[in-house]
Design an enzyme around this catalytic site. Structure first.
Site, short mmCIF file in Angstrom:
data_model
loop_
_atom_site.label_atom_id
_atom_site.label_comp_id
_atom_site.label_asym_id
_atom_site.label_seq_id
_atom_site.Cartn_x
_atom_site.Cartn_y
_atom_site.Cartn_z
CB ALA A 129 36.29 -9.85 38.55
CE LYS B 225 30.66 4.53 34.43
NZ LYS B 225 30.93 3.93 33.11
CB ALA C 193 25.11 -13.27 34.78
N GLY D 283 22.14 -16.80 32.98
CA GLY D 283 22.48 -18.20 32.71
C GLY D 283 23.00 -18.93 33.92
CD GLU E 141 23.82 -21.38 29.42
OE1 GLU E 141 24.89 -20.85 29.08
OE2 GLU E 141 23.06 -20.90 30.26
CG HIS F 218 22.63 -13.29 24.11
ND1 HIS F 218 21.42 -13.81 23.70
CD2 HIS F 218 23.06 -14.08 25.13
CE1 HIS F 218 21.15 -14.87 24.45
NE2 HIS F 218 22.12 -15.06 25.32
NE ARG G 41 25.72 -17.11 24.44
CZ ARG G 41 25.96 -16.65 25.66
NH1 ARG G 41 26.85 -15.72 25.83
NH2 ARG G 41 25.29 -17.12 26.69
CG HIS H 159 25.67 -11.19 25.82
ND1 HIS H 159 24.85 -10.74 26.82
CD2 HIS H 159 26.08 -12.43 26.20
CE1 HIS H 159 24.76 -11.66 27.77
NE2 HIS H 159 25.51 -12.69 27.43
CD GLU I 284 32.04 -8.10 29.58
OE1 GLU I 284 31.60 -7.88 28.44
OE2 GLU I 284 31.32 -8.01 30.61
NE ARG J 12 30.61 -14.63 27.43
CZ ARG J 12 29.49 -15.03 28.02
NH1 ARG J 12 29.52 -15.96 28.95
NH2 ARG J 12 28.32 -14.52 27.67
#
Length: 528
Positions: free
Chosen positions: A17, A36, A47, A49, A114, A238, A285, A346, A370, A381
């Site tokens: 983002a 950070k 990530a 997926g 998925e 998750h 999920r 997750h 997020e 989600r």
């Protein structure tokens, strides 16, 4: 006294983002991106997926919208879902242009499927899509002369009108105070616009797939500054995180189940998902996580098994090279043996309320990814919609800032951080103890299955910790650990308050006291 750094736009967070927003702004404006820790240490790089987009013949925007709405248990904002889904193919094209090497087959990009998706629509780079995306965005950002990338800055609080040398009372945000990890000093970064892209609050929980820095900083800072926060009770767990005492937080991607992986009891090899849902391993999920949680608690297990060893070995190694190599190093050959898995926190579906331009309640403050509650995810989600949200809203926030630049006033004189009345703490053990305590009771009392009594127990502990942390924060020099602890207390409180306010079970929020879903879906909104 700390240093002051002046830019046009200040972006907090160096993931998908934040970097998308920076690249969309940098041709016209001087942009600083604060990380950070290291630039690649946020959630994007982790990530496995992929990114959901309608790219296949026979698939439609309408189907992707419908799948998202069903997964979100009717709580999504349909107009936002349409906005994100319709902008997905263009986002993928931009990433490909930046050099992201998406997997291809003879027909074009290789699309996987998925849980919750009615069609193959996930573009991916093997099982490490996020890493490839992060590297491409970082390369482009490093190459742009108007983007300054600054790692190792722990943000303490947003600079609002009350930090000006005269109080104007409009709640405008002008940047951020941040600790330089190298020097320990507090620096001031100012800009006409500020974008929160700080990620979620996964580290509120004992078991989480989120990186170490996901302590809800952006959500807590926005709340303290005066933003409304929404839907914090919807924490996605998750279903399949590797159970290993040495290796923490290693995720086993949902695509393993998408490509035929089966969940079994380690005791007798029984395949248990068909007992819970006709979709078995491909159920959403929340259903899979609750089923695993149920079996673990019922039988007193530490984990269940995820088994894909019935597939040909070359199929497994070509589809999941990262997971295969990682687990081989731990003595598990996934072409021959099952993987021990346990659910883990997750994804944070709630967060700072934003509109479709990424605007928060405060002038000058935007947010994307997020850290937000944009209306996309609702109560749960849908897999691979998260990176997508980052690209679409990162670009949307940048677009609104550019289009309305003349309406964004330059920052007034801002007070530097005052450390004249505090001393160094000699009680680091207190911070560490409280951090561990929060993560433990949030896991036990505010986890996958909830009750009002458990939530009230958590609330009681949060109230005690809040007093302790406030006392500490007022008397000692701020450290990164203290900043994170303060934010964890704030975010834990927002999660518990939101959960207590919802008198139903919906999506990811499942409570034994209110097992039914109410006929009308309504967001939980907390106002400071």
């Amino acid at each position: 006294m700390g240093e002051t750094h002046d830019f046009d736009v200040v972006i907090l967070g160096s993931g998908a983002a934040g970097l998308t927003a920076a690249l969309n702004l940098a041709d016209r404006f001087r942009v600083v991106v604060l990380a950070k820790a290291g630039l690649s240490e946020g959630s994007t790089a982790w990530a496995q997926g992929g990114i959901a987009a309608v790219l296949d013949e026979g698939d439609t925007f309408e189907k992707h919208i419908e799948d998202t709405m069903i997964a979100g248990a009717g709580l999504n904002d349909r107009a936002t879902v349409e906005f994100v889904v319709e902008n997905a193919p263009a986002a993928i094209a931009q990433l490909a242009a930046l050099g992201v090497p998406f997997n291809e087959d003879g027909m074009g990009w290789h699309l996987t499927r998925e849980g919750g998706h009615s069609h193959r629509r996930i573009v991916h780079v093997d099982d490490a899509t996020g890493w490839a995306v992060q590297q491409a965005l970082e390369r482009a950002a490093h190459a742009h002369p108007n983007i300054t990338l600054v790692p190792d800055r722990v943000c303490i609080d947003l600079v609002t009108s009350r930090h000006g040398q005269r109080y104007s009372g409009d709640g405008h945000v002008w940047g951020v105070y941040a600790i330089n990890r190298q020097t320990g000093r507090v620096e001031l970064f100012t800009g006409r616009a500020t974008i929160l892209a700080t990620g979620g609050a996964g580290r509120t929980y004992l078991y989480s797939t989120a990186p170490r820095g996901a302590t809800g900083d952006g959500i807590a800072m926005a709340w303290r500054a005066g933003c409304r926060i929404s839907n914090m009770e919807f924490m996605q767990f998750h279903p399949t995180c590797l159970y290993n005492l040495e290796v923490k937080n290693f995720l086993i991607t949902e695509a393993v189940r998408g490509e035929g992986g089966i969940l079994k009891l380690p005791t007798d090899g029984h395949r248990f998902m068909p007992d819970f849902d006709p979709r078995a391993e491909l159920a959403p999920r929340d259903i899979v996580a609750r089923a695993i949680d149920h079996e673990i608690k019922r039988l007193g297990l530490d984990y269940v098994h995820l088994d894909i060893s019935h597939q040909p070995p070359e199929f497994v190694t070509s589809h999941f090279p990262t997971i295969h190599a990682k687990l081989l190093g731990l003595g598990i050959d996934i072409t021959r043996a099952p993987i021990p898995v346990v659910p883990a926190q997750h994804y944070t579906c709630g967060g700072v309320m934003v509109d479709r331009d990424g605007r928060t309640d405060l002038p000058g403050l935007y947010a994307a990814g997020e850290v937000t509650q944009s209306g996309l995810h609702g109560a749960n989600r849908l897999a691979s919609n998260s990176l997508l949200e980052c690209f679409v809203f990162g670009a949307a926030a940048a677009g609104h800032i550019a289009a309305n630049w003349s309406d964004l006033p330059p920052p007034p004189p801002i007070r530097l951080w005052d450390e004249s009345r505090v001393s160094d703490s000699d009680e680091e053990v207190v911070v560490q103890h409280n951090w561990r305590e929060i993560r433990r009771f949030m896991w036990d009392f505010v986890g996958i299955v909830r009750t009002t009594k458990r939530l009230e127990r958590a609330q009681h502990r949060i109230a005690l910790l809040r007093r302790e942390v406030a006392d500490y924060y007022g008397n000692f020099r701020v450290t990164p650990d203290l900043v994170e602890l303060r934010n964890l207390v704030e975010v834990s409180d927002l999660i518990v308050r939101s959960a207590l306010a919802r008198k139903e079970s919906r999506g990811l929020h499942y409570t034994l006291d209110y097992p039914d879903t109410l006929p009308v879906a309504a967001d939980t909104i907390l106002a400071p």
